[in-house]
Write a protein that holds these residues in place. Structure first.
Motif, PDB file in Angstrom:
ATOM      1  N   THR A 198      18.725   2.292  -0.205  1.00  0.00           N
ATOM      2  CA  THR A 198      17.796   1.684   0.758  1.00  0.00           C
ATOM      3  C   THR A 198      18.201   0.293   1.224  1.00  0.00           C
ATOM      4  N   GLY A 199      19.072  -0.380   0.485  1.00  0.00           N
ATOM      5  CA  GLY A 199      19.403  -1.759   0.816  1.00  0.00           C
ATOM      6  C   GLY A 199      18.414  -2.760   0.262  1.00  0.00           C
ATOM      7  N   ALA A 200      17.428  -2.292  -0.499  1.00  0.00           N
ATOM      8  CA  ALA A 200      16.473  -3.199  -1.136  1.00  0.00           C
ATOM      9  C   ALA A 200      17.173  -3.986  -2.243  1.00  0.00           C
ATOM     10  N   ASP A 201      16.622  -5.151  -2.557  1.00  0.00           N
ATOM     11  CA  ASP A 201      17.215  -5.999  -3.592  1.00  0.00           C
ATOM     12  C   ASP A 201      16.096  -6.567  -4.459  1.00  0.00           C
ATOM     13  N   PHE A 202      15.862  -5.941  -5.616  1.00  0.00           N
ATOM     14  CA  PHE A 202      14.835  -6.395  -6.543  1.00  0.00           C
ATOM     15  C   PHE A 202      15.446  -7.308  -7.606  1.00  0.00           C
ATOM     16  N   ASN A 203      14.597  -8.080  -8.233  1.00  0.00           N
ATOM     17  CA  ASN A 203      14.990  -8.828  -9.425  1.00  0.00           C
ATOM     18  C   ASN A 203      14.655  -7.941 -10.621  1.00  0.00           C
ATOM     19  N   GLN A 244       0.809  -1.213   0.000  1.00  0.00           N
ATOM     20  CA  GLN A 244       0.000   0.000   0.000  1.00  0.00           C
ATOM     21  C   GLN A 244       0.845   1.266   0.000  1.00  0.00           C
ATOM     22  N   SER A 245       2.147   1.112   0.148  1.00  0.00           N
ATOM     23  CA  SER A 245       3.030   2.278   0.183  1.00  0.00           C
ATOM     24  C   SER A 245       4.405   1.880  -0.322  1.00  0.00           C
ATOM     25  N   ILE A 246       5.210   2.877  -0.664  1.00  0.00           N
ATOM     26  CA  ILE A 246       6.575   2.602  -1.104  1.00  0.00           C
ATOM     27  C   ILE A 246       7.397   2.039   0.048  1.00  0.00           C
ATOM     28  N   GLU A 247       7.080   2.450   1.275  1.00  0.00           N
ATOM     29  CA  GLU A 247       7.803   1.921   2.433  1.00  0.00           C
ATOM     30  C   GLU A 247       7.593   0.412   2.554  1.00  0.00           C
ATOM     31  N   GLU A 248       6.353  -0.041   2.366  1.00  0.00           N
ATOM     32  CA  GLU A 248       6.072  -1.476   2.455  1.00  0.00           C
ATOM     33  C   GLU A 248       6.807  -2.248   1.362  1.00  0.00           C
ATOM     34  N   LEU A 249       6.829  -1.688   0.158  1.00  0.00           N
ATOM     35  CA  LEU A 249       7.509  -2.361  -0.948  1.00  0.00           C
ATOM     36  C   LEU A 249       9.003  -2.485  -0.680  1.00  0.00           C
ATOM     37  N   ILE A 250       9.622  -1.418  -0.230  1.00  0.00           N
ATOM     38  CA  ILE A 250      11.064  -1.443   0.023  1.00  0.00           C
ATOM     39  C   ILE A 250      11.405  -2.419   1.146  1.00  0.00           C
ATOM     40  N   GLU A 251      10.618  -2.425   2.202  1.00  0.00           N
ATOM     41  CA  GLU A 251      10.874  -3.353   3.308  1.00  0.00           C
ATOM     42  C   GLU A 251      10.750  -4.801   2.845  1.00  0.00           C
ATOM     43  N   ASP A 252       9.776  -5.071   1.992  1.00  0.00           N
ATOM     44  CA  ASP A 252       9.601  -6.430   1.477  1.00  0.00           C
ATOM     45  C   ASP A 252      10.786  -6.828   0.600  1.00  0.00           C
ATOM     46  N   THR A 305      -3.357   0.554 -12.482  1.00  0.00           N
ATOM     47  CA  THR A 305      -2.159   0.579 -11.645  1.00  0.00           C
ATOM     48  C   THR A 305      -2.221   1.691 -10.607  1.00  0.00           C
ATOM     49  N   ARG A 306      -1.326   1.585  -9.621  1.00  0.00           N
ATOM     50  CA  ARG A 306      -1.179   2.611  -8.591  1.00  0.00           C
ATOM     51  C   ARG A 306       0.266   3.094  -8.564  1.00  0.00           C
ATOM     52  N   VAL A 307       0.440   4.383  -8.381  1.00  0.00           N
ATOM     53  CA  VAL A 307       1.775   4.956  -8.245  1.00  0.00           C
ATOM     54  C   VAL A 307       2.131   4.991  -6.762  1.00  0.00           C
ATOM     55  N   LEU A 308       3.288   4.418  -6.421  1.00  0.00           N
ATOM     56  CA  LEU A 308       3.723   4.402  -5.023  1.00  0.00           C
ATOM     57  C   LEU A 308       4.658   5.549  -4.683  1.00  0.00           C
ATOM     58  N   ALA A 309       5.412   6.033  -5.675  1.00  0.00           N
ATOM     59  CA  ALA A 309       6.362   7.113  -5.388  1.00  0.00           C
ATOM     60  C   ALA A 309       6.783   7.806  -6.670  1.00  0.00           C
ATOM     61  N   VAL A 310       7.160   9.068  -6.516  1.00  0.00           N
ATOM     62  CA  VAL A 310       7.657   9.891  -7.615  1.00  0.00           C
ATOM     63  C   VAL A 310       9.107  10.240  -7.316  1.00  0.00           C
ATOM     64  N   LEU A 311       9.989  10.036  -8.295  1.00  0.00           N
ATOM     65  CA  LEU A 311      11.410  10.302  -8.083  1.00  0.00           C
ATOM     66  C   LEU A 311      11.745  11.742  -8.475  1.00  0.00           C
ATOM     67  N   PHE A 357       9.741   9.893  -3.462  1.00  0.00           N
ATOM     68  CA  PHE A 357      10.474   8.760  -2.893  1.00  0.00           C
ATOM     69  C   PHE A 357      11.267   9.200  -1.667  1.00  0.00           C
ATOM     70  N   ASN A 358      11.978  10.301  -1.793  1.00  0.00           N
ATOM     71  CA  ASN A 358      12.795  10.768  -0.671  1.00  0.00           C
ATOM     72  C   ASN A 358      11.943  11.227   0.507  1.00  0.00           C
ATOM     73  N   GLY A 359      10.799  11.836   0.212  1.00  0.00           N
ATOM     74  CA  GLY A 359       9.917  12.269   1.286  1.00  0.00           C
ATOM     75  C   GLY A 359       9.396  11.103   2.099  1.00  0.00           C
ATOM     76  N   ALA A 360       9.100  10.001   1.425  1.00  0.00           N
ATOM     77  CA  ALA A 360       8.576   8.825   2.115  1.00  0.00           C
ATOM     78  C   ALA A 360       9.666   8.031   2.819  1.00  0.00           C
ATOM     79  N   MET A 361      10.841   7.943   2.183  1.00  0.00           N
ATOM     80  CA  MET A 361      11.884   7.052   2.686  1.00  0.00           C
ATOM     81  C   MET A 361      12.969   7.771   3.482  1.00  0.00           C
ATOM     82  N   GLY A 362      13.003   9.099   3.444  1.00  0.00           N
ATOM     83  CA  GLY A 362      14.060   9.821   4.144  1.00  0.00           C
ATOM     84  C   GLY A 362      15.424   9.629   3.516  1.00  0.00           C
ATOM     85  N   THR A 363      15.454   9.394   2.209  1.00  0.00           N
ATOM     86  CA  THR A 363      16.703   9.152   1.487  1.00  0.00           C
ATOM     87  C   THR A 363      17.088  10.378   0.662  1.00  0.00           C
TER      88      THR A 363
END
Length: 329
Positions: free
Chosen positions: A174-179, A136-144, A215-221, A237-243
């Motif tokens: 962020t340390g996330a690792d996508f395929n 439901q959020s970019i934070e949830e996606l990154i944590e997953d 589709t849903r947009v989770l974040a704008v870069l 993206f930075n506003g949500a993740m603090g990056t």
């Protein structure tokens, strides 16, 4: 004196056909090469302006899609055409630079081989998922993506596009690792999300409009979301993740072979003038407004666009040097 006059008259007679030919440019159809698949953002944008540009030119503007190798195939084939200004390239920044910086089989450079007619679309990058996605959020996606490294498939249009740059910097910050899966163009990359081949896509705002209902947009870069009505009012993206992920965007334009610009300046000016006039066509503007796309065109004249590209090339080179393990040959 009589001999000199006869010689001068003869030279003028020889030169006259060439001058007349330039004065009548264009005398035949112009081919516009798009180095990506039909249905992508570049293809859609070019077909939107095609009618109005060819009206100004007085000849047909023939669109020729030549996808492959992250746009390198079509771009290289463009440079094999006669540099007589009868062939135009629909190019994308940073792809023109990343191709020769990261691919050993590409020998062209922006500075050595191209010159812009003018800029067109400016598309800021977003992260999108399907409406029924569990995040439901970019934070949830990154944590997953951090907890399940390499398990969440994410599409990008190619390995030489700004969307891959975005994927690399998101993971780095962020340390996330996508395929991350590259496709041959933005259209196929976004279709992969709709078909379920991937769970996430990184794409441009305007290029993604055909998918908006599904589709849903989770974040704008970007530093600020200036497109809330087109992006589900998503956070930055930075506003949500603090990056401090850099802003990410691509800039599209139309280019000639640099030899056209240098050897046929009159023909080049015709292309510039007719393209500029097409951008100002009231019917073209109305067409964009009807689709909610009036904000995507950010025109720049040739020299200003050229200087912007040169400055951006330095930034892209820095990025490649900062991430040699993923951006090297």
């Amino acid at each position: 004196m009589l001999k000199i006059m006869k010689l001068t008259a003869s030279l003028m007679a020889i030169a006259a056909p060439a001058l007349a030919q330039d004065a009548g440019f264009p005398e035949r159809d112009i081919r516009l090469i798009i180095p990506s698949s039909p249905g992508g953002g570049m293809d859609t944008g070019t077909r939107q302006i095609q009618t109005y540009w060819q009206k100004e030119l007085g000849v047909n503007l023939i669109i020729d899609n030549r996808p492959g190798a992250g746009m390198a195939l079509g771009t290289q084939s463009f440079l094999r055409e006669e540099p007589d200004c009868y062939t135009v390239l629909n190019g994308l920044i940073p792809v023109l630079q990343l191709s020769h910086m990261t691919r050993s089989d590409v020998d062209y450079t922006y500075e050595g081989n191209f010159y812009p007619i003018g800029a067109s679309r400016l598309d800021v990058t977003i992260v999108s998922v399907m409406n029924d996605a569990k995040w439901q959020s970019i934070e949830e996606l990154i944590e997953d993506a951090k907890s399940r490294p390499g398990e969440i498939p994410m599409s990008v249009s190619s390995l030489t596009n700004n969307q891959y740059q975005a994927a690399v910097t998101i993971e780095s910050h962020t340390g996330a690792d996508f395929n991350t899966i590259p496709y041959d163009g933005g259209g196929p990359a976004r279709t992969a999300l709709l078909s379920g081949e991937v769970d996430v896509t990184i794409a441009g705002i305007y290029a993604s409009l055909p998918l908006a209902d599904e589709t849903r947009v989770l974040a704008v870069l970007a530093q600020e979301n200036l497109w809330p009505e087109l992006t589900d009012d998503a956070p930055t993206f930075n506003g949500a993740m603090g990056t401090k992920v850099p802003d990410n965007q691509n800039r599209e334009g139309y280019f000639v072979d640099r030899r056209c610009y240098e050897q046929h300046p009159d023909r080049f000016e015709v292309l510039v003038e007719t393209y500029t006039a097409a951008l100002e066509d009231p019917e073209y503007k109305a067409q964009l407004a009807a689709g909610g796309e009036e904000g995507k065109i950010k025109p720049l004249p040739p020299e200003e666009f050229h200087q912007w590209i040169l400055a951006e090339t330095k930034n892209i080179q820095t990025f490649v040097e900062d991430y040699p393990e993923v951006m090297g040959n």
